[in-house]
Design a protein around this motif. Structure first.
Motif, PDB file in Angstrom:
ATOM      1  N   GLU A   1      51.951  13.434  -9.807  1.00  0.00           N
ATOM      2  CA  GLU A   1      53.220  13.848  -9.181  1.00  0.00           C
ATOM      3  C   GLU A   1      53.049  14.039  -7.828  1.00  0.00           C
ATOM      4  N   HIS A   2      54.169  14.369  -7.072  1.00  0.00           N
ATOM      5  CA  HIS A   2      53.984  14.947  -5.570  1.00  0.00           C
ATOM      6  C   HIS A   2      55.028  15.773  -5.519  1.00  0.00           C
ATOM      7  N   GLY A   3      54.600  16.859  -4.571  1.00  0.00           N
ATOM      8  CA  GLY A   3      55.649  17.761  -3.784  1.00  0.00           C
ATOM      9  C   GLY A   3      55.118  17.187  -2.320  1.00  0.00           C
TER      10      GLY A   3
ATOM     11  N   PRO B   1      58.335   5.412  -8.598  1.00  0.00           N
ATOM     12  CA  PRO B   1      58.138   4.356  -7.619  1.00  0.00           C
ATOM     13  C   PRO B   1      58.289   5.060  -6.266  1.00  0.00           C
ATOM     14  N   GLN B   2      57.455   4.775  -5.258  1.00  0.00           N
ATOM     15  CA  GLN B   2      57.719   5.586  -3.987  1.00  0.00           C
ATOM     16  C   GLN B   2      57.125   4.541  -2.684  1.00  0.00           C
ATOM     17  N   TRP B   3      57.659   4.764  -1.726  1.00  0.00           N
ATOM     18  CA  TRP B   3      57.461   4.003  -0.389  1.00  0.00           C
ATOM     19  C   TRP B   3      58.148   4.740   0.547  1.00  0.00           C
TER      20      TRP B   3
ATOM     21  N   VAL C   1      54.580  -0.478  -2.571  1.00  0.00           N
ATOM     22  CA  VAL C   1      55.197   0.869  -3.410  1.00  0.00           C
ATOM     23  C   VAL C   1      54.263   1.017  -4.442  1.00  0.00           C
ATOM     24  N   GLU C   2      54.034   2.492  -4.277  1.00  0.00           N
ATOM     25  CA  GLU C   2      53.100   3.107  -5.097  1.00  0.00           C
ATOM     26  C   GLU C   2      53.693   3.519  -6.533  1.00  0.00           C
ATOM     27  N   ILE C   3      52.930   3.250  -7.663  1.00  0.00           N
ATOM     28  CA  ILE C   3      53.602   3.791  -9.033  1.00  0.00           C
ATOM     29  C   ILE C   3      52.397   4.395  -9.532  1.00  0.00           C
ATOM     30  N   HIS C   4      52.257   5.846  -9.725  1.00  0.00           N
ATOM     31  CA  HIS C   4      50.992   6.369 -10.151  1.00  0.00           C
ATOM     32  C   HIS C   4      51.263   7.581 -11.405  1.00  0.00           C
ATOM     33  N   ILE C   5      50.061   7.911 -12.139  1.00  0.00           N
ATOM     34  CA  ILE C   5      50.237   9.158 -12.640  1.00  0.00           C
ATOM     35  C   ILE C   5      50.382  10.569 -12.083  1.00  0.00           C
TER      36      ILE C   5
HETATM   37 MN    MN Z   1      51.694   8.678  -3.783  1.00  0.00          MN
END
Ligand code: MN
Ligand code: UGY
Length: 250
Positions: A185-187, A219-221, A179-183
């Motif tokens: 941002e994503h589109g 948090p993303q997965w 599970v990624e948690i990072h600075i």
């Molecule tokens: Mn990511």
């Protein structure tokens, strides 16, 4: 036709899932014969904008105050910059530095992902050129050694560049290993297949055509489901100090 108010779309403070049933088209200044689905912008908290441009034949984009990245999904676009003309077919992409004069015109009915971001220049960074490429010509690299999850980087990585755009292709059953948690941002635009996306503390079924925005530290997965690969186009801001302001210098 109504669906009793149901949709998979969801807006939370740190993420947005926008599914095609919720898309609303809008014109933009300077563009002709193009409708835009604005997926995200500063309004819900993004520091960039991403849209899908839907061109009829001979449709053209207007100007932008920011850097622009184009990725053709369907049809053919003619990009003219200076005395050079490029034809972009599906999988073709282009990077236009902020302020670079150019025109974009559709030969036929076409669809393209458009990502625009105010440039965060870095002292001493080299001036940037217009780039044109084809996704199929980019080498795919396994993510963290996983052959079932391959990444193609469409933008170069160097001090001048303040964002990245990649495609990620998952074999059925492949998943992010953490599970990624990072600075950053994503589109994210789902291009093929589908699966389950975890965003914050919610798990969503997603499929081709869906758009996702992930705020910094969301948090993303993702895990791919089905019998065909899942593929998405993903933007992230990149290589800039956390205290640098968008549009300003690092
Ligand atoms: Mn990511
Ligand atoms: O580049 C990325 O951060 C990518 N691995 N994130 C994602 O797929 N949600």
């Amino acid at each position: 036709m109504h669906h009793l108010g149901l949709t998979r779309s969801s807006l939370k403070p740190d993420h947005l899932l926008q599914t095609p049933d919720a898309f609303v088209r809008t014109p933009l200044p300077g563009a002709e014969r193009v409708e835009f689905v604005i997926h995200v912008g500063p309004q819900p908290g993004a520091r960039f904008t991403q849209m899908t441009a839907e061109f009829t034949a001979d449709g053209s984009l207007g100007p932008t105050p920011a850097q622009r990245f184009l990725y053709v999904i369907e049809g053919e676009l003619e990009l003219t910059a200076g005395d050079r003309k490029h034809v972009l077919a599906p999988g073709g992409f282009a990077y236009l530095p902020q302020g670079a004069p150019h025109t974009v015109r559709a030969r036929d009915e076409s669809r393209a992902a458009v990502i625009e971001k105010p440039y965060q220049c870095e002292a001493g960074a080299p001036g940037l050129d217009i780039l044109v490429g084809d996704e199929a010509a980019k080498t795919s690299v396994p993510l963290l050694g996983d052959e079932a999850l391959r990444v193609r980087s469409l933008m170069p990585d160097g001090p001048g560049y303040d964002f990245a755009v990649n495609t990620m292709t998952y074999e059925p059953g492949a998943a992010l290993s953490m599970v990624e948690i990072h600075i950053m941002e994503h589109g994210l635009l789902m291009l093929e297949g589908g699966g389950i996306y975890r965003l914050g503390d919610s798990w969503y079924p997603v499929q081709a055509g869906d758009f996702i925005w992930m705020a910094p530290f969301c948090p993303q997965w993702f895990g791919a489901l089905g019998k065909a690969p899942a593929k998405y186009l993903i933007y992230k801001d990149w290589r800039r100090h956390p205290l640098a302001t968008p549009g300003g210098s690092a």
